[in-house]
Scaffold this motif. Structure first.
Motif, PDB file in Angstrom:
ATOM      1  N   LYS A 190       3.593   9.856  -9.995  1.00 40.27           N
ATOM      2  CA  LYS A 190       2.867  10.122 -11.241  1.00 40.27           C
ATOM      3  C   LYS A 190       2.314  11.544 -11.257  1.00 40.27           C
ATOM      4  O   LYS A 190       2.340  12.211 -12.290  1.00 40.27           O
ATOM      5  CB  LYS A 190       1.737   9.114 -11.420  1.00 40.27           C
ATOM      6  CG  LYS A 190       2.204   7.758 -11.857  1.00 40.27           C
ATOM      7  CD  LYS A 190       1.037   6.813 -12.069  1.00 40.27           C
ATOM      8  CE  LYS A 190       1.511   5.468 -12.548  1.00 40.27           C
ATOM      9  NZ  LYS A 190       0.392   4.535 -12.757  1.00 40.27           N
ATOM     10  N   GLU A 191       1.820  12.002 -10.112  1.00 41.83           N
ATOM     11  CA  GLU A 191       1.320  13.374 -10.025  1.00 41.83           C
ATOM     12  C   GLU A 191       2.447  14.374 -10.252  1.00 41.83           C
ATOM     13  O   GLU A 191       2.264  15.379 -10.948  1.00 41.83           O
ATOM     14  CB  GLU A 191       0.660  13.609  -8.675  1.00 41.83           C
ATOM     15  CG  GLU A 191      -0.651  12.870  -8.500  1.00 41.83           C
ATOM     16  CD  GLU A 191      -1.202  12.970  -7.084  1.00 41.83           C
ATOM     17  OE1 GLU A 191      -0.580  13.637  -6.226  1.00 41.83           O
ATOM     18  OE2 GLU A 191      -2.263  12.374  -6.845  1.00 41.83           O
ATOM     19  N   GLU A 201       0.834  -1.210   0.000  1.00 38.70           N
ATOM     20  CA  GLU A 201       0.000   0.000   0.000  1.00 38.70           C
ATOM     21  C   GLU A 201       0.868   1.259   0.000  1.00 38.70           C
ATOM     22  O   GLU A 201       0.579   2.222  -0.701  1.00 38.70           O
ATOM     23  CB  GLU A 201      -0.933  -0.001   1.204  1.00 38.70           C
ATOM     24  CG  GLU A 201      -1.931   1.128   1.209  1.00 38.70           C
ATOM     25  CD  GLU A 201      -2.867   1.092   0.006  1.00 38.70           C
ATOM     26  OE1 GLU A 201      -3.235   2.181  -0.477  1.00 38.70           O
ATOM     27  OE2 GLU A 201      -3.213   0.002  -0.450  1.00 38.70           O
ATOM     28  N   LYS A 210       1.695   6.715  -6.913  1.00 33.56           N
ATOM     29  CA  LYS A 210       0.663   7.707  -7.230  1.00 33.56           C
ATOM     30  C   LYS A 210       1.222   9.123  -7.103  1.00 33.56           C
ATOM     31  O   LYS A 210       1.003   9.974  -7.972  1.00 33.56           O
ATOM     32  CB  LYS A 210      -0.525   7.523  -6.297  1.00 33.56           C
ATOM     33  CG  LYS A 210      -1.677   8.451  -6.555  1.00 33.56           C
ATOM     34  CD  LYS A 210      -2.808   8.186  -5.584  1.00 33.56           C
ATOM     35  CE  LYS A 210      -3.917   9.183  -5.760  1.00 33.56           C
ATOM     36  NZ  LYS A 210      -4.987   8.995  -4.768  1.00 33.56           N
ATOM     37  N   ALA A 211       1.967   9.381  -6.024  1.00 34.50           N
ATOM     38  CA  ALA A 211       2.564  10.705  -5.826  1.00 34.50           C
ATOM     39  C   ALA A 211       3.580  11.024  -6.922  1.00 34.50           C
ATOM     40  O   ALA A 211       3.628  12.149  -7.423  1.00 34.50           O
ATOM     41  CB  ALA A 211       3.219  10.778  -4.448  1.00 34.50           C
ATOM     42  N   ARG A 221       2.178   1.747  -3.467  1.00 33.42           N
ATOM     43  CA  ARG A 221       1.138   2.265  -4.362  1.00 33.42           C
ATOM     44  C   ARG A 221       0.964   3.776  -4.178  1.00 33.42           C
ATOM     45  O   ARG A 221       0.825   4.524  -5.147  1.00 33.42           O
ATOM     46  CB  ARG A 221      -0.180   1.560  -4.100  1.00 33.42           C
ATOM     47  CG  ARG A 221      -0.263   0.193  -4.700  1.00 33.42           C
ATOM     48  CD  ARG A 221      -1.668  -0.386  -4.580  1.00 33.42           C
ATOM     49  NE  ARG A 221      -1.638  -1.797  -4.837  1.00 33.42           N
ATOM     50  CZ  ARG A 221      -1.614  -2.743  -3.909  1.00 33.42           C
ATOM     51  NH1 ARG A 221      -1.663  -2.419  -2.633  1.00 33.42           N
ATOM     52  NH2 ARG A 221      -1.574  -4.011  -4.241  1.00 33.42           N
ATOM     53  N   GLU A 222       0.961   4.218  -2.929  1.00 33.72           N
ATOM     54  CA  GLU A 222       0.827   5.652  -2.649  1.00 33.72           C
ATOM     55  C   GLU A 222       2.026   6.424  -3.193  1.00 33.72           C
ATOM     56  O   GLU A 222       1.879   7.522  -3.726  1.00 33.72           O
ATOM     57  CB  GLU A 222       0.669   5.887  -1.144  1.00 33.72           C
ATOM     58  CG  GLU A 222      -0.637   5.387  -0.581  1.00 33.72           C
ATOM     59  CD  GLU A 222      -1.828   6.115  -1.183  1.00 33.72           C
ATOM     60  OE1 GLU A 222      -1.740   7.333  -1.430  1.00 33.72           O
ATOM     61  OE2 GLU A 222      -2.853   5.450  -1.419  1.00 33.72           O
ATOM     62  N   GLU A 223       3.213   5.843  -3.041  1.00 37.19           N
ATOM     63  CA  GLU A 223       4.414   6.510  -3.549  1.00 37.19           C
ATOM     64  C   GLU A 223       4.384   6.612  -5.076  1.00 37.19           C
ATOM     65  O   GLU A 223       4.721   7.660  -5.639  1.00 37.19           O
ATOM     66  CB  GLU A 223       5.650   5.738  -3.103  1.00 37.19           C
ATOM     67  CG  GLU A 223       6.950   6.435  -3.440  1.00 37.19           C
ATOM     68  CD  GLU A 223       8.156   5.702  -2.875  1.00 37.19           C
ATOM     69  OE1 GLU A 223       9.264   5.967  -3.363  1.00 37.19           O
ATOM     70  OE2 GLU A 223       7.992   4.878  -1.957  1.00 37.19           O
TER      71      GLU A 223
END
Length: 82
Positions: free
Chosen positions: A52-53, A42, A49-50, A45-47
């Protein structure tokens, strides 16, 4: 049961057991069989996502300058290639 059949049976059982361990994500820690920690997955996944932003923001900044249109076309071409 002759020795050859016994060896084949042991190898087959070991192979099937390793397939089930891989399918259900069971790993060894020392002498114990445990499931891997889902918190790490998890967190990753958050890393991602960050990151990609951040890449999206950097692309937007790079395309806003004078030669931005050419760079924008190159980025879009790369996206279409994937």
């Amino acid at each position: 049961m002759n020795p050859f059949e016994m060896v084949v049976l042991i190898v087959a059982i070991t192979a099937i057991a390793s397939i089930f361990r891989a399918k259900y994500g069971v790993v060894t820690k020392g002498e114990k069989w445990v499931r891997p920690d889902n918190r790490d997955a998890e967190r990753l996944r958050e890393e991602i996502k960050a990151l990609k932003e951040r890449v999206a923001v950097l692309e937007r900044i790079a395309t806003e300058n004078d030669r931005g249109m050419a760079l924008d076309r190159e980025i879009e071409a790369l996206r279409r290639a994937d």
